[in-house]
Design a protein around this motif. Sequence first.
Motif, PDB file in Angstrom:
ATOM      1  N   ALA A 192      -6.808   7.084  -9.329  1.00 19.11           N
ATOM      2  CA  ALA A 192      -6.102   5.796  -9.193  1.00 19.11           C
ATOM      3  C   ALA A 192      -5.271   5.767  -7.916  1.00 19.11           C
ATOM      4  N   THR A 193      -4.747   6.914  -7.524  1.00 18.25           N
ATOM      5  CA  THR A 193      -3.989   6.985  -6.273  1.00 18.25           C
ATOM      6  C   THR A 193      -4.895   6.748  -5.074  1.00 18.25           C
TER       7      THR A 193
ATOM      8  N   GLY B  29       1.529   6.372  -6.934  1.00 18.53           N
ATOM      9  CA  GLY B  29       0.389   7.162  -7.386  1.00 18.53           C
ATOM     10  C   GLY B  29       0.593   8.656  -7.178  1.00 18.53           C
TER      11      GLY B  29
ATOM     12  N   SER C 118      -4.958  -0.242  -7.851  1.00 20.56           N
ATOM     13  CA  SER C 118      -4.381   1.058  -8.178  1.00 20.56           C
ATOM     14  C   SER C 118      -3.247   0.914  -9.187  1.00 20.56           C
TER      15      SER C 118
ATOM     16  N   GLN D 138       0.827  -1.209   0.000  1.00 20.80           N
ATOM     17  CA  GLN D 138       0.000   0.000   0.000  1.00 20.80           C
ATOM     18  C   GLN D 138       0.865   1.266   0.000  1.00 20.80           C
TER      19      GLN D 138
ATOM     20  N   PRO E 161      -4.380  -1.522  -3.131  1.00 25.74           N
ATOM     21  CA  PRO E 161      -3.189  -1.065  -3.867  1.00 25.74           C
ATOM     22  C   PRO E 161      -2.965  -1.803  -5.179  1.00 25.74           C
TER      23      PRO E 161
ATOM     24  N   VAL F  40      -7.575   5.068  -5.009  1.00 22.63           N
ATOM     25  CA  VAL F  40      -7.950   3.652  -4.994  1.00 22.63           C
ATOM     26  C   VAL F  40      -6.970   2.839  -4.139  1.00 22.63           C
ATOM     27  N   ALA F  41      -5.702   3.267  -4.136  1.00 20.32           N
ATOM     28  CA  ALA F  41      -4.699   2.523  -3.371  1.00 20.32           C
ATOM     29  C   ALA F  41      -5.007   2.500  -1.881  1.00 20.32           C
TER      30      ALA F  41
END
Lengths: 200, 200, 200, 200
Positions: free
Chosen positions: C164-165, C114, C175, C107, C172, C167-168
């Motif tokens: 997308a960042t 990200g 992402s 993560q 992860p 989402v991590a």
Amino acid sequence: MSTARLETFADGVFAIAATLLIIDVSVHAEGDELGRALLDAWPQYAAYAVSFLVIGVMWVNHHAAFTQINRVDRTFLFINVGFLMSVAFLPFPTRLVGEHLQDDGEQAAALAYGITMTVISLGFAAFWFYAAIGRRLIDERADQRRVTGISRSYLPGAPYSLAATLVALRNPTVSLVLFAAMAIFYVVESSLFGRADEGA
Amino acid sequence: MSTARLETFADGVFAIAATLLIIDVSVHAEGDELGRALLDAWPQYAAYAVSFLVIGVMWVNHHAAFTQINRVDRTFLFINVGFLMSVAFLPFPTRLVGEHLQDDGEQAAALAYGITMTVISLGFAAFWFYAAIGRRLIDERADQRRVTGISRSYLPGAPYSLAATLVALRNPTVSLVLFAAMAIFYVVESSLFGRADEGA
Amino acid sequence: MSTARLETFADGVFAIAATLLIIDVSVHAEGDELGRALLDAWPQYAAYAVSFLVIGVMWVNHHAAFTQINRVDRTFLFINVGFLMSVAFLPFPTRLVGEHLQDDGEQAAALAYGITMTVISLGFAAFWFYAAIGRRLIDERADQRRVTGISRSYLPGAPYSLAATLVALRNPTVSLVLFAAMAIFYVVESSLFGRADEGA
Amino acid sequence: MSTARLETFADGVFAIAATLLIIDVSVHAEGDELGRALLDAWPQYAAYAVSFLVIGVMWVNHHAAFTQINRVDRTFLFINVGFLMSVAFLPFPTRLVGEHLQDDGEQAAALAYGITMTVISLGFAAFWFYAAIGRRLIDERADQRRVTGISRSYLPGAPYSLAATLVALRNPTVSLVLFAAMAIFYVVESSLFGRADEGA
């Protein structure tokens, strides 16, 4: 057929090889011992400076040669690849010298440095004389006295390097000083006596 | 649309990938054992020299191709990015070969080297044939016999690399020798038989 | 005032950042375990490939922008320096992802990746919109519809990267897949739909 | 004699030195401690950003100088080699600052950084004033007021760097902040007040 892309590639290798030298300069110490460790690391700085200067001199000379050369052929390209291979190798013996200048590995390091320098000198001579002999790749407009003058100035490089390498068999410190002196002498001499139009 | 910036970027990757190879050449020894350790490290020097030569050959061929190619499109740019990605990967298997040539890891290292070389060869073929088929990106003034001649000379690369890789399943040393031989053969052959105007 | 030296400097940073990625790919294993270790290291190869592709896409887009831009000013030079600073940072989170994709650090590594990608996207947007808004640095002969089209195509980059960042924080792996997908999508889309004259 | 190849070589060294900075950014932590370790590593990111910016400023200034300089001589080439040697050294003290900002080595690291910056500033001054004094290498068409203006703007660099270095003897943190402030000030000032035609 122009020489431009060869010069770009060569400039890239010269610039990268010189700039990579700093990766090998390293000091590992606890915080309170860092100052002393940085002072003790002077052989690394000296090795960095000499090798950077050597590569700079090679770049200036390569540059100067292309004021007379105006075409290439396949053999010449590969001679250049071989020459650049030896130049790009220099960071390795430089690291050895920086690490072992003050221990029992000095002689082996000085020999590695000297052999590399000798191969570089031979490579540079092969590069120039392949182009110059019989004016194989020389610009038709180039003055032959100028070409001969360059040839003469490049002749001592390889024998000097070989001699300095052999000196390492007796005294590695003197050998390394001879290589540093060669680079500094070249810079001083060509700055003082180089003509403004002398391929620079 | 000119090809200049692609050539600059490619020359940069070739020059950097070749020059970075030296970072992976390393010898760790106490001072008094340095001489012996430097001699024992010959597989690293051999791997350095072969990979530098391979990249040099790729650079010369890339260079030669652009004497016939005079425009680019997006797909071609990305084919080049992919090809350069494979070239820039070469320092990794080179390091493996240099480290494991004399231990039980030789086969794995030789396979890694061979697979990388095969991907590079396929990438180079994709680069050239994308441009050449139907003369998609070929200069209108280019002689078709010349283009066909280049195409023919690039055909054996990928099958040869694949075959040399498969040899590693039986004998990794022979596989590595085959890759060294390919690079040396190419240099000798094109120096002896390459015409001065042959894209070089 | 020409754009040439900025393009040379930028091409240098793109080429070096991409080629340096391989330094961080490393496998340490005893000889007889090398084969297995090489297979287990696939996250490093994937991270290498995605980041190389990202830098390649940035290079192509930077390249395309300069078909419309024909002058620079000081602010623009420093915006470029800042943008290139973020691109040159990418090898660091790439290394983190390659090392930690399969452990508890995934993560943190995905967030580092990200955030870097988001900063790169913002930097690229700043680079383009500084030049394009009010046609500050745009070639007088450039077609405004073309400029607007480029502007539109660059708008989604930063929001997508930010999303997308984020989402991590939940997943992860997803992402990282989103970043890989973005690069691949871009290559496929612009190869299929890019016009031959579209700044490439 | 043109200045092109010197500019290419210098651009290469600037781009490589800046891009190499990321190699020295490293965090070693077990997976579950990676997040915290990444946050704790902020001195490394700050050192990266400041040094990248410093090199970017040097590149912009070098670039600007060549709008007035239109020829070179041997001495000038070697002054440039010396200047680039100092720029290429910067990754080393940057690494020291990143590692030791929060331990007892801070003063030694700050002194190493400051001495390097002072040598870079002196090298840049030598580069410019060698060309400018007596208009030795200045384009005949260049406006003398413009040349004098550049000379004046470069005068404070070396004294400021020396002063900031001496500050490290009392307070290394303040010294480092002064160097960061110098780079940021330069970017802001020249973006706000730089004329569009001001050599950029």
